[in-house]
Design an enzyme around this catalytic site. Structure first.
Site, PDB file in Angstrom:
ATOM      1  NE  ARG A 129      -8.918  13.324   3.448  1.00 42.16           N
ATOM      2  CZ  ARG A 129      -8.936  11.746   3.206  1.00 42.16           C
ATOM      3  NH1 ARG A 129      -9.787  11.276   2.247  1.00 42.16           N
ATOM      4  NH2 ARG A 129      -8.071  11.161   3.738  1.00 42.16           N
ATOM      5  CG  ASN A 170      -1.830   1.233   1.408  1.00 44.86           C
ATOM      6  OD1 ASN A 170      -1.635   2.088   0.547  1.00 44.86           O
ATOM      7  ND2 ASN A 170      -2.653   1.223   2.402  1.00 44.86           N
TER       8      ASN A 170
END
Ligand code: AMP
Length: 400
Positions: free
Chosen positions: A241, A7
């Site tokens: 975010r 990943n």
């Protein structure tokens, strides 16, 4: 077969080596600060002492060389030779509309992943670097791509289209894609197993609450709606975010603060969410700590986050004919698995729908269990996610 799961982020790389006979992790680790001063690997072979090695790593190729060396190290490694690795599974963030499933990587797949850099400029490039590096280091080993977006390709147009001129969907493929798909899919499969239901008949609302957060409505085992959108910025307020905001705020800020589109994008991605509101941290543990010391804005940040979650769960209930159709609401990821306060606040705030937490069952971290009280209208579960295992399973299925 032993499968290496990779990943890659822009400056970090997580990996796990999984022996699929028994699905056991035999080694895992994290490379940090790739291409930045102070690069290091934290490697752990299960059953042996953890190892930290600091050395300059200029790119993902250097990082993967160090991963391979650590895995086969005679003293702290897990296997004798790289020949023991049967396949590599890569997390790839954006598959666009090209991939509804995982695939064995060939030139055509690489071309499609490259094409999707346009819609995922921050995420796909490091994934591509990881794949290229593995291809050169393990040239005879099959590589598989597992996409964060794939699980959500079953969403109907009423949930994936934005109400902007249709030509922008046709021209630029601007639509809701959704992310964290591998996690939502793992949770869907695992919940079906726990509840003893056929996965093709299960209806869920799955809440992946971590540094990045998203909620998915799962109908008959398939993604029907999800809160992240064209990019992973949409939906819930997150660590840094903003989640959903009035889109008119973007040009307003650009004008008032003399900012470029890129600068506003940066603010919404990196300086907003619970960090933006609290001014304390993007890490929920820090915010919970500040909250217990009486920091008002940290309390506000947590309240806003939990309210966001409740509102999306409430909205997704409307996607089903009745509440009886919903088999469970499931929490996962860093916060969802570990914070009993967050789970309790969210569920108890949904009492209008007859939801109720069982305080005793909920008093745990990182365990797999039903946490709602018997009289709750819908079951609530907490299940640790396991994206790496999901990637390894898909990789095995495709290379066998
Ligand atoms: P993830 O992105 O899934 O790794 O989740 C990371 C987030 O989970 C961070 O904001 C952590 O602060 C949060 N987290 C992890 N453990 C806990 C905990 N015990 N209580 C509250 N938040 C936690």
């Amino acid at each position: 077969m032993k499968i290496l799961v990779i990943n890659c982020g822009s400056s970090s790389l997580k990996y796990q080596l999984i022996d699929m006979d028994g699905e056991k992790v035999i080694a895992k680790g994290l490379v940090e600060r790739i291409g930045i001063e102070g690069s290091r690997i934290k490697h752990e072979t299960i059953g042996k002492e953890k190892k930290v090695i600091e050395e300059p790593l200029k790119d993902h190729n250097d990082a993967l060389k160090l991963v391979m060396n650590s895995i086969v190290d005679p003293e702290f490694g897990a296997i004798k030779s790289l020949d023991e690795i049967g396949a590599v599974g890569h997390r790839v963030v954006h598959g666009g509309e090209d991939f509804a499933q995982s695939v064995v990587i060939d030139d055509n797949v690489m071309e499609a992943i490259n094409k999707n850099v346009e819609v995922a400029p921050l995420h796909n490039p490091p994934n591509i670097m990881g794949i290229e590096a593995c291809k050169s280091l393990l040239p005879n080993v099959k590589q598989v791509a597992v996409f964060d977006t794939a699980f959500h390709q079953t969403m109907p147009p009423i949930n994936y289209l934005y109400a902007i001129p249709y030509k922008f969907y046709e021209k630029y493929k601007i639509r809701r894609y959704g992310f964290h798909g591998t996690s939502h899919m793992y949770i869907t499969n695992r919940t079906a197993e726990i509840l003893g239901k056929d996965v093709n008949e299960i209806n869920l609302i799955t809440c992946h609450l971590g540094n990045g957060s998203s909620i998915t409505a799962v109908k008959n085992g398939k993604s029907y709606d999800t809160s992240m959108g064209f990019t992973p910025l949409d939906g819930l307020a997150m660590g840094t975010r903003s989640g959903i905001i009035d889109p008119a705020i973007v040009p307003y800020l650009m004008e008032k603060e003399h900012l470029s589109a890129e600068q506003v994008n940066n603010i919404l991605n990196k300086e907003s969410g619970v960090l933006g509101i609290s001014g304390v941290s993007s890490d929920f543990r820090d915010i919970e700590d500040a909250c217990s010391e009486g920091n008002e804005r940290s309390k506000l940040a947590l309240d806003i986050f939990e309210n966001n979650v409740r509102k999306i769960i409430g909205a997704y209930m409307t996607e089903f004919k009745s509440l009886d159709e919903i088999d469970a609401i499931v929490f996962t990821a860093g916060l969802g698995e570990n914070s009993k306060e967050t789970r309790a606040n969210i569920i108890n705030g949904l009492s209008a729908f007859g939801l109720k937490i069982d305080d005793e069952a909920n008093n745990m971290r990182g365990e797999e269990r039903i946490i709602s009280s018997p009289e709750s209208k819908i079951k609530v579960l907490s299940i640790p996610t396991n994206e790496e295992l999901m990637i390894a399973r898909d990789t095995l299925r495709l290379v066998k």
